[in-house]
Design a protein around this motif. Sequence first.
Motif, PDB file in Angstrom:
ATOM      1  N   MET A   1       0.853  -1.192   0.000  1.00  0.00           N
ATOM      2  CA  MET A   1       0.000   0.000   0.000  1.00  0.00           C
ATOM      3  C   MET A   1       0.888   1.240   0.000  1.00  0.00           C
ATOM      4  SD  MET A   1      -2.970   1.070   2.753  1.00  0.00           S
ATOM      5  CE  MET A   1      -3.831  -0.474   2.517  1.00  0.00           C
ATOM      6  N   SER A   2       0.591   2.208  -0.870  1.00  0.00           N
ATOM      7  CA  SER A   2       1.389   3.421  -0.961  1.00  0.00           C
ATOM      8  C   SER A   2       1.144   4.307   0.257  1.00  0.00           C
ATOM      9  CB  SER A   2       1.025   4.198  -2.225  1.00  0.00           C
ATOM     10  OG  SER A   2      -0.296   4.697  -2.126  1.00  0.00           O
ATOM     11  N   ILE A 662       3.610  -8.478  21.718  1.00  0.00           N
ATOM     12  CA  ILE A 662       2.789  -7.352  21.261  1.00  0.00           C
ATOM     13  C   ILE A 662       2.468  -7.502  19.778  1.00  0.00           C
ATOM     14  CG2 ILE A 662       2.826  -4.856  20.811  1.00  0.00           C
ATOM     15  CD1 ILE A 662       4.411  -4.556  23.423  1.00  0.00           C
ATOM     16  N   VAL A 663       3.471  -7.858  18.968  1.00  0.00           N
ATOM     17  CA  VAL A 663       3.238  -8.067  17.532  1.00  0.00           C
ATOM     18  C   VAL A 663       2.248  -9.210  17.320  1.00  0.00           C
ATOM     19  CG1 VAL A 663       4.319  -8.813  15.382  1.00  0.00           C
ATOM     20  CG2 VAL A 663       5.435  -7.095  16.809  1.00  0.00           C
ATOM     21  N   ASP A 664       2.412 -10.304  18.067  1.00  0.00           N
ATOM     22  CA  ASP A 664       1.481 -11.431  17.939  1.00  0.00           C
ATOM     23  C   ASP A 664       0.054 -11.002  18.265  1.00  0.00           C
ATOM     24  OD1 ASP A 664       3.556 -13.062  17.206  1.00  0.00           O
ATOM     25  OD2 ASP A 664       3.833 -13.926  19.221  1.00  0.00           O
ATOM     26  N   ALA A 665      -0.083 -10.186  19.311  1.00  0.00           N
ATOM     27  CA  ALA A 665      -1.413  -9.715  19.701  1.00  0.00           C
ATOM     28  C   ALA A 665      -2.010  -8.816  18.623  1.00  0.00           C
ATOM     29  CB  ALA A 665      -1.332  -8.968  21.029  1.00  0.00           C
ATOM     30  N   ALA A 666      -1.175  -7.981  17.999  1.00  0.00           N
ATOM     31  CA  ALA A 666      -1.663  -7.092  16.935  1.00  0.00           C
ATOM     32  C   ALA A 666      -2.133  -7.910  15.728  1.00  0.00           C
ATOM     33  CB  ALA A 666      -0.564  -6.108  16.535  1.00  0.00           C
ATOM     34  N   LEU A 667      -1.370  -8.946  15.373  1.00  0.00           N
ATOM     35  CA  LEU A 667      -1.770  -9.791  14.252  1.00  0.00           C
ATOM     36  C   LEU A 667      -3.080 -10.522  14.560  1.00  0.00           C
ATOM     37  CD1 LEU A 667       1.731 -11.275  13.316  1.00  0.00           C
ATOM     38  CD2 LEU A 667       0.393  -9.624  11.980  1.00  0.00           C
ATOM     39  N   GLU A 679       3.610  -9.177   9.701  1.00  0.00           N
ATOM     40  CA  GLU A 679       4.375  -8.366  10.653  1.00  0.00           C
ATOM     41  C   GLU A 679       4.854  -7.076  10.011  1.00  0.00           C
ATOM     42  OE1 GLU A 679       8.387  -8.873  13.397  1.00  0.00           O
ATOM     43  OE2 GLU A 679       7.166 -10.636  12.895  1.00  0.00           O
ATOM     44  N   GLU A 680       5.178  -7.125   8.689  1.00  0.00           N
ATOM     45  CA  GLU A 680       5.708  -5.952   8.012  1.00  0.00           C
ATOM     46  C   GLU A 680       4.629  -4.909   7.723  1.00  0.00           C
ATOM     47  OE1 GLU A 680       8.284  -9.204   7.935  1.00  0.00           O
ATOM     48  OE2 GLU A 680       6.283  -9.105   7.007  1.00  0.00           O
ATOM     49  N   THR A 681       3.374  -5.357   7.559  1.00  0.00           N
ATOM     50  CA  THR A 681       2.307  -4.411   7.173  1.00  0.00           C
ATOM     51  C   THR A 681       1.510  -3.885   8.346  1.00  0.00           C
ATOM     52  OG1 THR A 681       0.753  -6.227   6.772  1.00  0.00           O
ATOM     53  CG2 THR A 681       2.087  -5.457   4.896  1.00  0.00           C
ATOM     54  N   ASP A 685      -0.352   2.350  14.620  1.00  0.00           N
ATOM     55  CA  ASP A 685      -1.528   2.415  15.491  1.00  0.00           C
ATOM     56  C   ASP A 685      -1.948   1.027  15.955  1.00  0.00           C
ATOM     57  OD1 ASP A 685      -3.441   5.246  14.166  1.00  0.00           O
ATOM     58  OD2 ASP A 685      -1.670   5.116  15.457  1.00  0.00           O
ATOM     59  N   GLU A 686      -1.859   0.033  15.064  1.00  0.00           N
ATOM     60  CA  GLU A 686      -2.250  -1.327  15.444  1.00  0.00           C
ATOM     61  C   GLU A 686      -1.308  -1.895  16.502  1.00  0.00           C
ATOM     62  OE1 GLU A 686      -2.202  -2.882  11.469  1.00  0.00           O
ATOM     63  OE2 GLU A 686      -4.398  -3.074  11.417  1.00  0.00           O
ATOM     64  N   ILE A 687      -0.008  -1.633  16.333  1.00  0.00           N
ATOM     65  CA  ILE A 687       0.957  -2.104  17.333  1.00  0.00           C
ATOM     66  C   ILE A 687       0.739  -1.382  18.658  1.00  0.00           C
ATOM     67  CG2 ILE A 687       3.410  -2.152  17.917  1.00  0.00           C
ATOM     68  CD1 ILE A 687       3.996  -2.591  14.945  1.00  0.00           C
ATOM     69  N   ALA A 688       0.508  -0.065  18.588  1.00  0.00           N
ATOM     70  CA  ALA A 688       0.276   0.710  19.815  1.00  0.00           C
ATOM     71  C   ALA A 688      -0.979   0.234  20.527  1.00  0.00           C
ATOM     72  CB  ALA A 688       0.168   2.194  19.483  1.00  0.00           C
ATOM     73  N   ALA A 689      -2.008  -0.106  19.729  1.00  0.00           N
ATOM     74  CA  ALA A 689      -3.253  -0.584  20.340  1.00  0.00           C
ATOM     75  C   ALA A 689      -3.043  -1.920  21.029  1.00  0.00           C
ATOM     76  CB  ALA A 689      -4.339  -0.683  19.280  1.00  0.00           C
TER      77      ALA A 689
END
Length: 926
Positions: A1-2, A662-667, A679-681, A685-689
């Motif tokens: 996504m640009s 935290i990354v696992d929870a975001a995914l 993980e790259e995309t 905000d998603e990680i912070a949430a």
Amino acid sequence: MSPEAKARQQIDEKLIHAGWAVQDVRNLNLGAALGVAVREYPTDSGPADYVLFAKRTAVGVIEAKRDEAGENLTATEVQTARYANATLKWCLHTAPLPFLFESTAQITRFTDGRDPLPRSREVFHFFRPEQLAHWLEQPDTLRRRLAANLPPLPMQNLRDCQVSAVTGLEASLARNRPRALVHMATGAGKTFTAVTSVYRLLKFAGAKRVLFLVDTRNLGKQAHQEFMAYTPPDDGRKFTELYNIQRLTSSHIDPQAQVCISTIQRLYSLLSGEAIDDSAEDTSLNELQQTAQQAKLVRYNAAVPVESFDFIIIDECHRSIYNLWKQVLDYFDAFLIGLTATPDKRTFGFFNENIVAEYTYEQSVADGVNVGYDVYVIETEITAKGAEVKAREWVDHRDRQTRKKRWAETEEDKPYTGRDLDRSVVNPSQIRQVVQAMKSAVEGQIFATRQETPKTLIFAKTDSHADDIIQIVREAYGQGNAFCKKITYKAEEDPDTTLASFRNDYHPRMAVTVDMIATGTDVKPLEVLLFLRDVRSRSYYEQMKGRGVRGLSYDDMRRVSNSADSAKTRFVLIDAVGVEKSCKTDSRPLEKKPGVPLKDLLQGVAIGHRDDDTVLSLANRLLRLAKQLDDKARARVEKASGGIPVGELGKALISALNPDAIVDAALASARARGVTRSEETLTADEIAAARAARVAAACAPFDKPELREAIQSARREREQLIDHINLDQVTFSGYSAQAEAQAGKTVHTFAEFIEQHKDEIAALAFFYQQPYQRRALTFEMIEELHEQLSRPPLMLTAERLWSAYARVQAAQVRGADHKRQLTDLVALVRFAIGLDAELKPFSEQVDKRFQEWIFRHNAQRGTAFTPEQTEWLRLMKDHIASSCSIARSDFDYAEFADKGGLQKAWAVFGSQIDGLMDEMNRELVA
């Protein structure tokens, strides 16, 4: 996504949160919602990124930019304006569109084209469509109404400084300055000034709602009372009869309220949706440790949109709006108005150096609004050097919270410093010596003529320290419970009731507080402040001193202090801990976590601190504590936590910050929403949430006050050592060097006044004439002199002058402990111009001259006055001592009338009576 596509996706989400239906132009349906945002809407200047429709009418345009261009959004304003002035395809509208936005989703700027000299401003979030529709229905904008000049300010019941503040603020608002600072000394009426401004903004500027922001519940109550008591000059009704006021105590803002009073803690809770412990509103944010990394995660709350308030008035703005809490203010699209008595560099910077009114403490003293102060120092050996309790000494060990004692032997040597006093070690002798020294100084020197103890406020370190002070004060003064009370949020008696009694009634004479009335609370009769705690924040210290500066009239002083013989002219700060000398900072230091008490870490987490430093520091403390507790203490903590051991509470905090988790929870969260992510995309905000959710879950147990209390009381250091072995002694008790310098300045000012006015004021001219030219010195002449001296800016009363001379020329001053009379001004003038080598009360001088005159008179006549004549002469002498002269008309006064008045005196002295009066007037006063 640009980057552009990401920005548009986030803008779409924000518009939806604000209540807009977001559509592509090919799927246009203006009936789908009250507000519709149409992407890529065609115009004769090209497709606009978004065109906003409210009630089917085009009202605005959004120019979307990628996040990397955020710092250059103002450069795109020309492009936004081009679309706003363009012709929209298929749409009948009046160009230009009034509401212009530029946004990267992370940063959004807004311009209302209908404002005078339209200027863009950053906003936290997009406005609701209802708001834009409402604004469009108004004949003009708020900023245009402000620029049109409000009606002239009625000046009755307003001080000059208040007039200056209101008019200065309105001039600033007319110029569309977003932030304004009102600097007014404590006691000058900041809140009354603010209420006056709020009334005018509601009535004449058409403001929708005003937020009055405080940082403790007590200050909120006080502000509410000020609004309720306010009667505007152009309307006989009370403010509350004209406008609705809400003091926020829940998560709901009354849509009918025009004024909302809230603590900043409560407002954060409302915005974030995170519950707070009510006790958080009882502690000033100035008392909580802060670090630069502690950030409040404020997110958009549709129930409290960013346009909820037109104006935010920030009371005591030097404390609560920097670093940690700034995002709460950034959230709202409102003018910010700061009120403070003690600004610092941060304050000036935050308000863009826009100081609309400045009224300093020194000016307030010169105007007679406030009173000056002296510093009296008490030093003790143990306060300065500490002491040591040796091993195998039998002493009390006391639980800090329950105050339960146990008698036990010390296991090892326990050295302690002055900083440890009343925290890990209590030395009753140290408190007793300070209290005794204060009592001696106040009764024998500072307020020697008073029959009752002046109203005194004592600042304690902790609630437990306050209890110790109260017991020792009552014992030292030989008084009962009513004499000295505790005014803290933890007091068993209602603190508001006790505070009202302290302010208005004879009892209590003394109050002990920690921080409930350290700032912002009026207790005008206060004349003594005793510091038994140090303060490192300069602004907080100035606020604490401000409790004593308020002036009070003679009649009001007499209501609570019967023996007061004048209006309040000063207060005395008694420094028993070196607070005047300790290093002060302009703000609370950004301390590293090792120095933050466990209590503050727990309280911070309960309020909502979620930064890594706070969470990890608390985790480490809990893990360390887990190794120190005995079985009983562990069981108490587990019971309070719902079965979670204290060590597991710490581990949960550490685990919550695990980056991989935290990354696992975001995914997982993305999958639950049906969104494909790698993980790259993942977005920031998603990680912070995900992080916020994990940390919130780990911190949730600490919302319970009983758990926080159990953890604190379980520490090994929970017990205080009661040191009855090391007895303290006062090493110094006297006025500070600053007070000595001030006394010298007072004496110099008095001498200058005499020199400048010696030919104008009759009482002064009397002393500068040659003896054969002297006429009688009358009481009216002394009253004239007193009036000139006691008016601002001099504020020189006989009591203040005598006290100053007693400090500067102590060896030549007598009678410092006597009650001052107005005629003592005669003695002061004579001493100041060198007629007398010693300063002593005027009545003593009259007594001495009377004895000399009687002796000379009897020797010249050859026969002595009779006993009856001598008794009458003494009565006449006493009258001269209090009134400077005697005449026939004075024999109507009670002391003469009771003995037969002028008729009886004539019978005793015959025709000699007039000659004797003239002779006494010359001999006893000259």
